[in-house]
Design a protein around this motif. Structure first.
Motif, PDB file in Angstrom:
ATOM      1  N   MET B   1       0.850  -1.206   0.000  1.00 13.19           N
ATOM      2  CA  MET B   1       0.000   0.000   0.000  1.00 13.19           C
ATOM      3  C   MET B   1       0.883   1.252   0.000  1.00 13.19           C
ATOM      4  O   MET B   1       1.910   1.291   0.683  1.00 13.19           O
ATOM      5  CB  MET B   1      -0.891  -0.008   1.256  1.00 13.19           C
ATOM      6  N   THR B   2       0.503   2.217  -0.786  1.00 13.93           N
ATOM      7  CA  THR B   2       1.256   3.481  -0.807  1.00 13.93           C
ATOM      8  C   THR B   2       0.442   4.594  -0.155  1.00 13.93           C
ATOM      9  O   THR B   2      -0.757   4.451   0.065  1.00 13.93           O
ATOM     10  CB  THR B   2       1.625   3.902  -2.252  1.00 13.93           C
ATOM     11  N   GLN B   3       1.155   5.661   0.134  1.00 15.59           N
ATOM     12  CA  GLN B   3       0.511   6.791   0.818  1.00 15.59           C
ATOM     13  C   GLN B   3       1.182   8.096   0.378  1.00 15.59           C
ATOM     14  O   GLN B   3       2.288   8.100  -0.160  1.00 15.59           O
ATOM     15  CB  GLN B   3       0.674   6.650   2.329  1.00 15.59           C
ATOM     16  N   GLU B   4       0.520   9.190   0.658  1.00 16.32           N
ATOM     17  CA  GLU B   4       1.098  10.518   0.435  1.00 16.32           C
ATOM     18  C   GLU B   4       1.908  10.936   1.664  1.00 16.32           C
ATOM     19  O   GLU B   4       1.518  10.661   2.805  1.00 16.32           O
ATOM     20  CB  GLU B   4      -0.023  11.547   0.234  1.00 16.32           C
ATOM     21  N   VAL B  28       3.668   2.267   2.809  1.00 16.25           N
ATOM     22  CA  VAL B  28       3.186   2.313   4.187  1.00 16.25           C
ATOM     23  C   VAL B  28       3.948   1.324   5.064  1.00 16.25           C
ATOM     24  O   VAL B  28       4.320   1.652   6.187  1.00 16.25           O
ATOM     25  CB  VAL B  28       1.669   2.011   4.243  1.00 16.25           C
ATOM     26  N   GLY B  29       4.189   0.137   4.580  1.00 14.62           N
ATOM     27  CA  GLY B  29       4.829  -0.889   5.404  1.00 14.62           C
ATOM     28  C   GLY B  29       3.807  -1.683   6.195  1.00 14.62           C
ATOM     29  O   GLY B  29       2.605  -1.376   6.179  1.00 14.62           O
ATOM     30  N   GLU B  30       4.295  -2.700   6.877  1.00  9.52           N
ATOM     31  CA  GLU B  30       3.417  -3.614   7.614  1.00  9.52           C
ATOM     32  C   GLU B  30       3.827  -3.613   9.083  1.00  9.52           C
ATOM     33  O   GLU B  30       5.011  -3.659   9.391  1.00  9.52           O
ATOM     34  CB  GLU B  30       3.607  -5.048   7.086  1.00  9.52           C
ATOM     35  N   PRO B  31       2.866  -3.622   9.980  1.00  9.09           N
ATOM     36  CA  PRO B  31       3.226  -3.696  11.393  1.00  9.09           C
ATOM     37  C   PRO B  31       3.771  -5.079  11.770  1.00  9.09           C
ATOM     38  O   PRO B  31       3.264  -6.095  11.290  1.00  9.09           O
ATOM     39  CB  PRO B  31       1.898  -3.419  12.117  1.00  9.09           C
ATOM     40  N   GLU B  32       4.804  -5.105  12.595  1.00 12.62           N
ATOM     41  CA  GLU B  32       5.345  -6.352  13.110  1.00 12.62           C
ATOM     42  C   GLU B  32       4.863  -6.531  14.549  1.00 12.62           C
ATOM     43  O   GLU B  32       4.018  -5.766  15.028  1.00 12.62           O
ATOM     44  CB  GLU B  32       6.873  -6.312  13.031  1.00 12.62           C
ATOM     45  N   ALA B  33       5.423  -7.510  15.238  1.00 15.16           N
ATOM     46  CA  ALA B  33       5.009  -7.778  16.617  1.00 15.16           C
ATOM     47  C   ALA B  33       5.181  -6.523  17.469  1.00 15.16           C
ATOM     48  O   ALA B  33       6.199  -5.809  17.355  1.00 15.16           O
ATOM     49  CB  ALA B  33       5.842  -8.919  17.200  1.00 15.16           C
TER      50      ALA B  33
END
Lengths: 337, 337
Positions: B1-4, B28-33
């Motif tokens: 996913m991209t974002q401004e 955006v990246g992904e949340p980890e633990a």
């Protein structure tokens, strides 16, 4: 018996001059029951008197044209009809500038200058000493290792303020107007460094003298010197504002224009606070005790510049604005009997 | 996913313009633990950000060219891999200006806006509310019957400061830039009087509005308005200096020239003190509790001016300097899920 008295002849517009002052002869009068006859020994001339020569609202009422100037005087009781005071006692009060005074004994207070000259009651153990003490200790609050800058550093207040900063463990930098004053503050008073504002770029000199910025600035002069301080103020710096002598002789309608302080105050969260010694009257005993002890111990030294003769008051006063004095400027009117 | 994301494109010299800002697209990246994914709901634009756009030492590090701007953001947890936060929680933090954030849950704090819009966490129950509280209550200390003047009176901080002065029993006079703001502060906020600085002689208007002088001046703007205040300050007046927005867009090398304050500070023994909300962090709980209760009781009202859409951030920010906003200026980036 007649005496000399010094009147405000006309309100000055800008720098006072000979027309500002007028000497007249008046009767001394005789003391009645519970009164004393005083002989003026020393008269204090102070920069704040310039404000009173103008007809503007301030913390003390303006002088009135055709009426005597008044201010700090040390006098000797030469005749007493009161049990409270004896012949030979030394008293201090705010009194009209004249050679003698007939007063209720209740209206003057005896001073003990602890073996110092009576003049000390107008300098180190008087208003200037107290002003330095309250400005530095109650507003400036210097801490060990901090940098404290004092303008008018060789003057009546500055000479004390710098020594108080040193005693608090701070580095003291004084701003002065001559080589002689620079030598006085560094060699006699223990200032770490002197900046001579007449010797070129004050901002650059201050930057060199204050490599870690400024934590306390004891303000006596204002103007371009005050401006040069602002960019060097550290976070949470304190600026007791005791005077702004550079602005006292503006002409009617002239304004004191320079750097606005607000951006600096916000950026570094500086506290700037004006002070008048009378505001601290609840703490006078503490301050007198501190100063007397420090002088007695040799921890505090001071100078007085003394002109001789009642007629030299105008000259001594005007000299304040050209920086003639080292330490407190006084006029000696008479010797004790 | 991209974002401004919104970057500082170049440092402004004077007023920022379109070249100051640059929008880019990032991942955006992904949340980890122990991390959360946040969606930005509201972005706060504040005058102090202008200072960070310049490369000068101040209380916060400058923004870096080519890096995102950052500031106060309220966001919603839309995915949580932490026990500390749940999906749907509202959090507030100082964050880069972008649409989403992947962060350790430890780095954000959940806010409870007591039934108010989440935007309140950036206005009345956020930095501007606290700034008004500390400046007015800890530095200004208004007393019953005193006259309190607030500049930027309809702004994010001023709208709260004036109401606090009224609650303390003081007379509140606000300085504003439009008829609409004058009506807002007198009719909605309970200010006693409004001075419109664009309507002629500010000094004269202030004199009319403050026949007994000024005891507290809450400074948000500086410049000529700050100058006009000085001659009206009463003995022992307090001047919390929260901002000086008129000086924030000076060009390189320009100085903020106007009335020097020293003569006024001495004459009236005024205390002027710069403040930054973070300096009062030991008292945040006290302030939040006070403000939340006052809002709940209906003792404190407030406005927010909200622009819509991430791309409106530059415009909303620039509007601060032309006084577009009534109350707190915010940008709404997204609706809560």
């Amino acid at each position: 018996m007649t005496q000399e008295q010094l009147l405000l002849n006309e309100r000055p517009n800008g720098m006072p001059d000979d027309n500002t002052f007028k000497f007249v002869e008046t009767n001394v009068g005789e003391p009645e029951a519970n009164q004393v006859l005083l002989k003026t020994l020393y008269v204090s001339v102070d920069p704040y008197m310039r404000g009173r020569m103008s007809d503007t609202k301030s913390y003390v009422a303006p002088f009135e044209v055709g009426k005597p100037l008044d201010g700090g005087i040390v006098a000797e009781v030469i005749e007493s009809k009161s049990n409270q005071l004896q012949q030979g006692d030394i008293v201090r009060s705010s009194l009209p500038f004249q050679e003698y005074h007939v007063l209720d004994a209740d209206d003057v207070s005896k001073v003990n200058t602890n073996g110092l000259s009576p003049s000390a009651a107008l300098s180190i153990l008087g208003m200037p000493g107290l002003t330095a003490y309250f400005g530095m200790m109650h507003i400036g609050e210097p801490k060990p290792g901090e940098t404290v800058v004092i303008s008018g550093a060789a003057g009546a207040v500055g000479q004390v303020a710098g020594q108080l900063a040193k005693q608090a463990g701070a580095r003291a930098v004084g701003i002065v107007g001559s080589e002689e004053k620079a030598a006085y503050i560094t060699q006699q008073l223990g200032y770490d460094e002197a900046v001579q504002y007449k010797k070129g770029d004050v901002a650059q000199q201050l930057q060199n003298a204050c490599p870690d910025g400024i934590d306390v600035y004891y303000e006596n002069v204002g103007g371009e010197i005050g401006d040069a301080i602002l960019p060097l103020l550290n976070t949470f710096a304190r600026v007791p504002v005791c005077g702004a002598i550079s602005s006292y002789n503006l002409k009617d309608g002239e304004q004191d224009i320079g750097l606005r302080v607000q951006p600096f105050l916000v950026k570094s969260r500086v506290k700037m606070q004006g002070l008048l010694v009378g505001d601290f009257s609840d703490h006078f005993d503490e301050a007198y005790a501190f100063l007397a002890k420090a002088v007695a111990n040799g921890d505090l030294t001071y100078e007085e510049t003394i002109q001789e003769g009642f007629h030299s008051i105008p000259d001594a006063f005007l000299g304040l604005f050209s920086g003639e004095n080292i330490g407190k400027q006084l006029v000696k009117v008479a010797d004790p009997s």
